[in-house]
Design an enzyme around this catalytic site. Sequence first.
Site, PDB file in Angstrom:
ATOM      1  N   ASP A  30      39.391 -37.607  10.216  1.00 31.28           N
ATOM      2  CA  ASP A  30      40.244 -36.862  11.132  1.00 31.28           C
ATOM      3  C   ASP A  30      41.000 -35.830  10.298  1.00 31.28           C
ATOM      4  O   ASP A  30      41.993 -36.122   9.644  1.00 31.28           O
ATOM      5  CB  ASP A  30      41.205 -37.800  11.873  1.00 31.28           C
ATOM      6  CG  ASP A  30      42.076 -37.035  12.865  1.00 31.28           C
ATOM      7  OD1 ASP A  30      41.983 -35.783  12.888  1.00 31.28           O
ATOM      8  OD2 ASP A  30      42.840 -37.669  13.599  1.00 31.28           O
ATOM      9  N   LYS A  55      44.682 -27.690  14.716  1.00 28.02           N
ATOM     10  CA  LYS A  55      45.803 -27.103  13.980  1.00 28.02           C
ATOM     11  C   LYS A  55      45.471 -25.834  13.195  1.00 28.02           C
ATOM     12  O   LYS A  55      45.302 -24.780  13.793  1.00 28.02           O
ATOM     13  CB  LYS A  55      46.428 -28.199  13.112  1.00 28.02           C
ATOM     14  CG  LYS A  55      46.835 -29.413  13.994  1.00 28.02           C
ATOM     15  CD  LYS A  55      48.033 -30.124  13.553  1.00 28.02           C
ATOM     16  CE  LYS A  55      48.300 -31.336  14.431  1.00 28.02           C
ATOM     17  NZ  LYS A  55      49.652 -31.587  14.764  1.00 28.02           N
ATOM     18  N   TYR A  79      47.867 -41.253  13.003  1.00 28.21           N
ATOM     19  CA  TYR A  79      47.903 -40.804  14.394  1.00 28.21           C
ATOM     20  C   TYR A  79      46.644 -39.999  14.620  1.00 28.21           C
ATOM     21  O   TYR A  79      46.310 -39.124  13.809  1.00 28.21           O
ATOM     22  CB  TYR A  79      49.152 -39.927  14.614  1.00 28.21           C
ATOM     23  CG  TYR A  79      49.291 -39.364  16.002  1.00 28.21           C
ATOM     24  CD1 TYR A  79      49.721 -40.171  17.059  1.00 28.21           C
ATOM     25  CD2 TYR A  79      49.008 -38.027  16.275  1.00 28.21           C
ATOM     26  CE1 TYR A  79      49.864 -39.649  18.344  1.00 28.21           C
ATOM     27  CE2 TYR A  79      49.151 -37.502  17.548  1.00 28.21           C
ATOM     28  CZ  TYR A  79      49.574 -38.318  18.581  1.00 28.21           C
ATOM     29  OH  TYR A  79      49.720 -37.797  19.846  1.00 28.21           O
TER      30      TYR A  79
END
Length: 436
Positions: free
Chosen positions: A248, A276, A145
């Site tokens: 990523d 995050k 994702y």
Amino acid sequence: MSLTHGPLTHQFFERAKEVLPYGVSSNMRYWDGGGSPVVASARGGYIYDFDGRRYIDYRLAFGPIILGHADPGINQRVAEAIQNGISFASTHELEVRAAERIVALCPSVDMVRLVNSGSEATMHALRLARGYTGRDIILKFEGSYHGAHDQVLWSTAEGDRAQVGERQRPTGSKQSKGLPDVLRSLIQLCPWNDVEVLGDILQERGEQIAGIIIEPILGNSAAIMPRPGFLEFVREQCDQYGIVLIFDEVKTGFRIAPGGAGEYFNIAADLSTFAKALGNGFPVAAIGGKKEIMLNLIWGKVMQAGTYCGNMVAAAAADATLERIQNGEVFPQIEKVGRMLMDGIAEILTRHGLPHFVHGTPGMFGYCLLETRPYDWRDLMEADWDTQAKIMSHMVNNGIMCENGPEPFFLCAAHSEADAAETLEKFEDAIKSVER
Ligand code: PMP
């Protein structure tokens, strides 16, 4: 997943459903088997609902909380910073300080642009790869994702196994209605961890591919680890075909090691995306990479923009969080408690005769009930997710906040050995309840 709310929490969630579709601000937060998780307050490794129930939190906002919820030191630094203003349309000192820390921590990052979310970071990274190479196609791996934008919502962990095509000829499974079909021609899917299929795809169309975007650990699919040599192969192939390699690191960054996957695997990506753990829960993200590529972010070349990019709240949170990571106080505790959980879960499953695999690193790990080791999302889909859902539902209803499905457990520095011991006890109770 099925969570039974207490009376006050139930009442609150009914109120939420009146004004938020399904009571949530993100589809990811909705659990269709019962009540969705609701939080009244949070501190350290715990969250509390409206009935005062305490949960040991391993969802941690899907990864950002690296120190602990409501960390007083970080909150204070943000509160102090905003006394001097919040958003400016100008460069300020804290964003430079945050960028300097990212550059110091991440071996392959020369320069940084701050943005607001992981999706924003990957969206810009893809445009930068395209602008830099003059090519259009992006290669992404199944089961990963990379955010909620149209370019990457193909064959994610929630993908439909029936829609992804043959392993050798993967086709994209759309992860949302509303994705224009024409975008399919811009994305090339590939099974994770499979050097043969990747090699074949690149041999056929490597020179059309602008960027390969990859989660260095399959963080959105139970934290499956790369096979030895896989990431090295991806790096070599990118060099061979002039493809921009984008790590990523939205989940792995500042979480699996101080310098993220770049440090952990000792591989230099061309571009990396972070979010995050960068801000301990404050909304901040970044794109970092080689100077030669990053200097394309200018008028007349590649567009990157955002009113709130690098705002004082985000920059102060990143500066303060990274300072704590640089001080070396975060990882020893996470390694200790996370390792205890990984080993404990494996030991309990073995003792109860349930074939399983535990993957990932102490800061971010997953498990699955399966007889043969999974190397990619296709393998992982063969696991017994129904039994796992029963186990995890038992856990959440007994004060352990975790996720069903392939989303991993996240650890923070506020989790203690006592938390891990309690979690393992509840895990064994959950297994026993499933056996009954
Ligand atoms: N990339 C990865 C690897 C992610 O795990 C996520 C979020 N789970 C994103 C990108 C998107 O980040 P955000 O939700 O902040 O947009």
